[in-house]
Design an enzyme around this catalytic site. Structure first.
Site, PDB file in Angstrom:
ATOM      1  N   ARG A  99       0.863  -1.186   0.000  1.00  0.00           N
ATOM      2  CA  ARG A  99       0.000   0.000   0.000  1.00  0.00           C
ATOM      3  C   ARG A  99       0.896   1.231   0.000  1.00  0.00           C
ATOM      4  O   ARG A  99       1.953   1.249   0.627  1.00  0.00           O
ATOM      5  CB  ARG A  99      -0.921  -0.004   1.211  1.00  0.00           C
ATOM      6  N   SER A 100       0.479   2.270  -0.677  1.00  0.00           N
ATOM      7  CA  SER A 100       1.340   3.438  -0.868  1.00  0.00           C
ATOM      8  C   SER A 100       1.717   4.125   0.442  1.00  0.00           C
ATOM      9  O   SER A 100       2.809   4.675   0.556  1.00  0.00           O
ATOM     10  CB  SER A 100       0.699   4.444  -1.830  1.00  0.00           C
ATOM     11  N   TRP A 102       2.596   2.713   3.157  1.00  0.00           N
ATOM     12  CA  TRP A 102       3.787   2.023   3.670  1.00  0.00           C
ATOM     13  C   TRP A 102       4.980   2.226   2.749  1.00  0.00           C
ATOM     14  O   TRP A 102       6.111   2.331   3.212  1.00  0.00           O
ATOM     15  CB  TRP A 102       3.489   0.541   3.903  1.00  0.00           C
ATOM     16  N   ALA A 103       4.750   2.296   1.450  1.00  0.00           N
ATOM     17  CA  ALA A 103       5.852   2.552   0.520  1.00  0.00           C
ATOM     18  C   ALA A 103       6.474   3.918   0.815  1.00  0.00           C
ATOM     19  O   ALA A 103       7.685   4.107   0.680  1.00  0.00           O
ATOM     20  CB  ALA A 103       5.347   2.497  -0.922  1.00  0.00           C
ATOM     21  N   ARG A 104       5.672   4.858   1.275  1.00  0.00           N
ATOM     22  CA  ARG A 104       6.169   6.205   1.583  1.00  0.00           C
ATOM     23  C   ARG A 104       7.044   6.230   2.830  1.00  0.00           C
ATOM     24  O   ARG A 104       7.676   7.233   3.119  1.00  0.00           O
ATOM     25  CB  ARG A 104       4.991   7.168   1.737  1.00  0.00           C
ATOM     26  N   ASP A 115      -0.385 -16.990  -7.875  1.00  0.00           N
ATOM     27  CA  ASP A 115      -0.774 -17.799  -9.030  1.00  0.00           C
ATOM     28  C   ASP A 115      -2.258 -18.135  -9.042  1.00  0.00           C
ATOM     29  O   ASP A 115      -2.893 -18.276  -7.992  1.00  0.00           O
ATOM     30  CB  ASP A 115       0.015 -19.110  -9.037  1.00  0.00           C
ATOM     31  N   GLU A 125       8.027 -11.073   1.309  1.00  0.00           N
ATOM     32  CA  GLU A 125       9.293 -10.538   1.801  1.00  0.00           C
ATOM     33  C   GLU A 125       9.159  -9.026   1.924  1.00  0.00           C
ATOM     34  O   GLU A 125       8.587  -8.373   1.048  1.00  0.00           O
ATOM     35  CB  GLU A 125      10.438 -10.867   0.851  1.00  0.00           C
ATOM     36  N   TYR A 157      -2.482 -23.583  -9.633  1.00  0.00           N
ATOM     37  CA  TYR A 157      -1.460 -23.815  -8.614  1.00  0.00           C
ATOM     38  C   TYR A 157      -1.846 -24.963  -7.688  1.00  0.00           C
ATOM     39  O   TYR A 157      -2.955 -25.001  -7.144  1.00  0.00           O
ATOM     40  CB  TYR A 157      -1.225 -22.550  -7.778  1.00  0.00           C
ATOM     41  N   GLN A 164      -1.226 -22.810   2.838  1.00  0.00           N
ATOM     42  CA  GLN A 164      -0.337 -22.340   3.906  1.00  0.00           C
ATOM     43  C   GLN A 164      -1.020 -21.342   4.823  1.00  0.00           C
ATOM     44  O   GLN A 164      -1.870 -20.566   4.395  1.00  0.00           O
ATOM     45  CB  GLN A 164       0.936 -21.733   3.328  1.00  0.00           C
TER      46      GLN A 164
END
Length: 176
Positions: A99-100, A102-104, A115, A125, A157, A164
């Site tokens: 989300r932007s 957090w990218a900021r 998949d 990661e 897939y 998981q």
């Protein structure tokens, strides 16, 4: 074709797409906002060689914990997971983005594709910023863009990560 909120709601209602738990703020304009789960694994700094054909104990490479909050340290790598369990039909693939907001903060995630036919909580990661950033379980963290394929996958897939939950380490640690 990227699915809109309308398309996503139709698929959720029909049961072809499953997101559990599904919150009021999950479905967005052009995808799904997914929340952080409470498990994380920090990559350890080590000179031990990770040999996928003869893996050692994963504890030599990862320090795993669960907590309602944790700090992403500068330039460190982590594995995190989504709170939501996602089940995609054979004709949808997902593009995972940060989300932007957090990218900021400078946090980074490598390109990740979910998949067609995948089901489970997503393990992703995360790479730390220039400064420590505190994360909380339950925060909206990822944006999953759903892409409709022209035809359903011939072989959806069915790999070792199917179903998981929590953070899943690389599959070669399960070879022992």
């Amino acid at each position: 074709m990227i699915l809109s909120d309308r398309d996503i709601k139709i698929l959720l209602k029909s049961g072809e797409l499953i997101i559990n738990p599904l919150s009021d703020d999950t479905v967005r304009e052009n995808g799904l906002d997914l929340k952080l789960g409470n498990e994380y694994c920090a990559f350890k700094k080590t000179d031990t060689v990770l040999d996928p054909n003869n893996p050692k104990d994963p504890k030599e490479f990862y320090e795993c914990n669960s907590s309602n909050s944790f700090i992403i340290e500068p330039h460190r790598h982590y594995l995190l997971h989504t709170l939501e369990y996602v089940k995609l039909p054979s004709y949808l693939a997902g593009l995972v983005n940060l989300r932007s907001t957090w990218a900021r903060t400078g946090i980074y995630i490598p390109s990740t594709v979910t998949d067609a036919g995948f089901e489970g909580q997503l393990t992703i990661e995360v790479i730390g910023s220039e400064f420590p950033v505190k994360l909380y379980s339950g925060d909206r963290f990822l944006h999953l863009i759903l892409v409709k394929m022209e035809t359903p996958s011939e072989k959806p897939y069915d790999g070792s990560y199917k179903g998981q939950t929590g953070v899943k380490l690389p599959k070669f640690f399960n070879k022992k």
